[in-house]
Design a protein around this motif. Sequence first.
Motif, PDB file in Angstrom:
ATOM      1  N   PHE A 522      -2.403   1.755   3.384  1.00  0.00           N
ATOM      2  CA  PHE A 522      -2.868   1.714   4.992  1.00  0.00           C
ATOM      3  C   PHE A 522      -2.252   2.818   5.590  1.00  0.00           C
ATOM      4  O   PHE A 522      -2.870   3.210   6.339  1.00  0.00           O
ATOM      5  N   ALA A 523      -0.970   3.262   5.083  1.00  0.00           N
ATOM      6  CA  ALA A 523      -0.348   4.303   5.875  1.00  0.00           C
ATOM      7  C   ALA A 523      -1.180   5.505   5.874  1.00  0.00           C
ATOM      8  O   ALA A 523      -1.504   6.392   6.620  1.00  0.00           O
ATOM      9  N   VAL A 524      -1.659   5.854   4.476  1.00  0.00           N
ATOM     10  CA  VAL A 524      -2.540   7.056   4.251  1.00  0.00           C
ATOM     11  C   VAL A 524      -3.738   7.001   5.061  1.00  0.00           C
ATOM     12  O   VAL A 524      -4.096   8.035   5.701  1.00  0.00           O
ATOM     13  N   ALA A 525      -4.367   6.081   4.903  1.00  0.00           N
ATOM     14  CA  ALA A 525      -5.529   5.743   5.555  1.00  0.00           C
ATOM     15  C   ALA A 525      -5.556   5.806   7.187  1.00  0.00           C
ATOM     16  O   ALA A 525      -6.496   6.374   7.653  1.00  0.00           O
ATOM     17  N   GLY A 526      -4.395   5.438   7.473  1.00  0.00           N
ATOM     18  CA  GLY A 526      -4.228   5.555   9.098  1.00  0.00           C
ATOM     19  C   GLY A 526      -4.051   7.082   9.497  1.00  0.00           C
ATOM     20  O   GLY A 526      -4.207   7.466  10.436  1.00  0.00           O
TER      21      GLY A 526
END
Length: 843
Positions: A522-526
């Motif tokens: 999620f952090a990478v996609a964000g």
Amino acid sequence: MAPLVGRASELQEAAAALRAGSVVVIAPAGEGKSRLAREALAAEAAGGAFTAWVQATRSAAAIPLAAFVGLLPEDARVDDVHSGSLDALRKQADGRRIVLAVDDAPRLDPVSAALVLHLAEREVCVLATVRSGEALPDAIAAVAESAHRIELGPLDPVAVDAFVEGLLGGPADEMARHWVRETSGGNALYVEELVSGAVESGALSAAHGLWRLTGKPSVSTSLRELLTTRLEDLDSAQRAPLELLSLCEPLAHAELTALTSPSALRDVEQRGLVALEPDGAARLGHPLFGEVVAGTLPVLRGRRLRVQLADALERRSPRAPGDTLRVARLRLDAGAELPDVLRLDAAEAANGAGDPDLAAELVAPVAGLRAAMALARAHILRNGNAEAEAVLARAEPLAPGEPLAFPYVQQRAWNLTWKLRRLEDAVALLDRALTWSPDPAWTGRVALARRMETAINEGYSVVAELEPALADPTLPDGERFNLEAFAAMSALFAGDGETAAAIALRTCASLDPDSPLGVAAFAVAGQIEQETGEGAADMRAQAVTVLRARVRRGDHDGAALAATALGYRELMRGRYRDAALHLAEAETHAARHDHAGVLLYVRAYQVGVASALGDFEGAQTAMAGVDAALGGGAPLARELPQVLRARGWAARLRSDAEAGDVFVAGAAQIEQLPVHSAHLLYEALRCGVDVAAELRAATARSRSRLVAAFAAHAAARAHGDGPGLLAVAEQLAGMERVCFAMEAATEAAARFLDEARHDSARRAAARAAELHQPDQGTEPPVIDGLDAPAVALTPREQQIVQLVRRGLSNPQIAERLAISVRTVENLVYRAMIKSGVSDRRRL
């Protein structure tokens, strides 16, 4: 008095029922039945009724009619009270409807109870409160039989959050709200006691406008006494189930039955002190019972019960995921011996559960590489990165030939690179690891890790070796994620936002979103969506979900990531005060554990918030925090763009000209990163610098909706293109870059005015005003030459416009808002004039 929250529907139900007759409100102690009755009675009084409040108590019950003192004539006789009581109330009511509230009705003396029945059978509407499970006197039972019943349950989580913030007088972080939700069980009285106790003890304190849970709260003395009252009449057999559950919850009902008296267990179940769930698990009837019961448990009995519980858990087949940690904790607290295998398994579980102190305690006596890695992990979770490196360095001679050799190399290299900023030492470690085995599989994995390590400081240059490694079906999940995340970041740094987003979304879809890897994905996609505008459109909603889930699990690192993402998104939406609150929350979590190094980003975004709010001192403080997070060293490649942006934001408080120079110079410094340099160029554009050519070039070198919108904005401004500026405003708003969209709409209005296109100017100005976020610390946009009050829509006009946009006709709007159709027509016409449109469909 504490605010009444979460009871609007029950209050409305009581009001409707009282118009027809009597009402009985039933609820457990502390759920707010008395408060609801008072609010309902106040509403009746405001509506013109004559109201009276009767408070029943155990002490008053010893004296007949004591609860009615002040309502009945002084000469009222106990043996003939009925004859004059109604006349006395009628005289006081003076023709008004009579509503009589009786709080804790079962505690009335028999004469008073009979009087209540007598009044209810005539013209008096009785509003009685009754504690759940309490035996009713015959007279009160007769009233309840014909009355409308309202049963109150616990407050829902949303209501608890609102109650907490109402008590505090301001917003609270998710940690504080979660603690109150879980500990109170939704009981309104317990919520109030928990909050006041935590504030008094200092565990809950306010900073930068946010109430934060900074210490471990304990149950206040007054709440402990309140809970003890419910448990004081239990005998030892009845207390045993509560003691066991206070030490280990939940237990299977069969396990609890085997360890206690079945009849005693039935007794406490019937009293609501123990709850049996549908899946057969037994829990305490309320979360707070555990702390009260465990606090009074004799030491030796506590040790004996812990050993019995540990034995019971070890007999389970199969064991639940958390059983190993529970067994170890029970045996440790009982002073029993723990085998090394149990210590290691439990230490790793404790680290995963966010309890590094317990992990360190468990693994301290154990030798070996696995123990060293668990201890190092515990140090890292407590931000003791230098201590972790010391432990891992001592363990290096144990690594060659071990099955854990590669995870050891990964853990240590990561700590050296991201936490200690010693890239050269990380590369040297990988060089040594290449010599540990001649096996091609080993040397291939280590060589790829070394190539990725060197690429980190080269802007995530594309690593061709990733594809064959990712094609290996035997690749462990953790390693696969690392490679996929690296591939996504490589695409991002190369300017290919579409590919980066596709990789990130595919990775997210393949992982459990509530797992540590899922949170990291999620952090990478964000980050990719943040830089490019590509990817999931609901990142803000996802961030809220992740924040709540990680707080619930005690994962400060994941919570810090989610709160930082929320802070940045609110910054981009122009909601600067909300952004500041989210970033303050992220700061709290990162102070406890900052695995991902988010504190630097938190500080950088705080500079942006301060710059937007004109807070020079705040920007300087946050900028100093950025420098502190760098530890005196140079930023890594992924950090440099945000550091450069923060420096420009800080400079903007001195002058737009200085900030423009800082942003342009920063863009030149990272010219090889087209997406990141475009952000800096766009900030220069906001400072008045003409960078249309540079942004056009960045667009040609990248695939990013956001960069394309930046370039379109620059081009429209350079050509004086009002419609183009308004179109860009919509593009940016669609990507939730509302602060940029507002600026573009404002520029469009000014351009239209220059061309004497007043209707278009009003339409653009109205859109800019609509995009401005009120109560967030900034003033609405002002366009020279336009009268602001004449352009701005009133709140009622804004409401009408929203309904028009949803396709409602004038008669439908009139019916919904309870106003005339003619009024709707006038409001629509005024909104169209102010917005510069001639067709309602363009509103």
